[in-house]
Design a protein around this motif. Sequence first.
Motif, short mmCIF file in Angstrom:
data_model
loop_
_atom_site.label_atom_id
_atom_site.label_comp_id
_atom_site.label_asym_id
_atom_site.label_seq_id
_atom_site.Cartn_x
_atom_site.Cartn_y
_atom_site.Cartn_z
N ASN A 28 0.82 -1.21 0.00
CA ASN A 28 0.00 0.00 0.00
C ASN A 28 0.86 1.26 0.00
OD1 ASN A 28 -2.27 -1.58 -0.04
ND2 ASN A 28 -2.87 -1.17 2.07
N ALA A 29 1.97 1.23 0.71
CA ALA A 29 2.87 2.40 0.71
C ALA A 29 3.40 2.67 -0.70
CB ALA A 29 4.03 2.18 1.69
N LYS A 30 3.82 1.62 -1.40
CA LYS A 30 4.34 1.80 -2.76
C LYS A 30 3.23 2.28 -3.70
CE LYS A 30 7.59 -0.54 -4.62
NZ LYS A 30 8.61 0.52 -4.69
N LEU A 31 2.06 1.70 -3.57
CA LEU A 31 0.96 2.08 -4.47
C LEU A 31 0.49 3.51 -4.21
CD1 LEU A 31 -0.96 -1.30 -4.46
CD2 LEU A 31 0.41 -0.33 -6.32
N SER A 36 5.05 0.97 -9.29
CA SER A 36 4.78 -0.41 -9.70
C SER A 36 5.93 -1.28 -9.25
CB SER A 36 4.64 -0.49 -11.22
OG SER A 36 3.58 0.31 -11.66
N PHE A 37 5.68 -2.57 -9.08
CA PHE A 37 6.69 -3.50 -8.60
C PHE A 37 6.21 -4.93 -8.84
CE2 PHE A 37 3.74 -2.46 -5.33
CZ PHE A 37 3.48 -3.65 -4.68
N PRO A 58 -0.41 0.66 -9.71
CA PRO A 58 -1.51 1.37 -9.07
C PRO A 58 -2.89 1.04 -9.67
CG PRO A 58 0.32 2.85 -9.32
CD PRO A 58 0.68 1.58 -10.07
N SER A 59 -2.92 0.53 -10.89
CA SER A 59 -4.21 0.18 -11.50
C SER A 59 -4.61 -1.28 -11.27
CB SER A 59 -4.17 0.47 -13.00
OG SER A 59 -3.21 -0.34 -13.63
N THR A 60 -3.79 -2.05 -10.55
CA THR A 60 -4.10 -3.46 -10.28
C THR A 60 -5.18 -3.55 -9.22
OG1 THR A 60 -1.80 -4.08 -10.73
CG2 THR A 60 -3.12 -5.67 -9.53
#
Length: 108
Positions: A28-31, A36-37, A58-60
């Motif tokens: 959640n922090a990355k998004l 993306s990762f 972020p669109s996943t």
Amino acid sequence: MGTLFYGASRFAIFFDERVLMHLQIVMNAKLRRGESFSLSWTDAPKLGGGRSIVWISPSTDLHYKFSGSRPALVNRKWIDELAILANTPQGLHVTEEGEVTPLPAPLD
């Protein structure tokens, strides 16, 4: 047992609830930052073993499902280790709690 439902097809990925909670915090922090990762894990022997990897952006579509009603205690050190992994070219991969993650040597 917790479940991460991935993508519009709701592909189910099963994790121990404590693991899933820590992954949720890091992911959640990355998004939130629009990053993306990849996420990888070792498949259980009953699923044939091996390794699986998914790409998360972020669109996943993600849905975290916990069977327990109480969140587990957060291990800040483990969160930090997972966050470091998530920022490497190999991406976030599930490690055991307390497993020491080797860091790359600093560039001189």
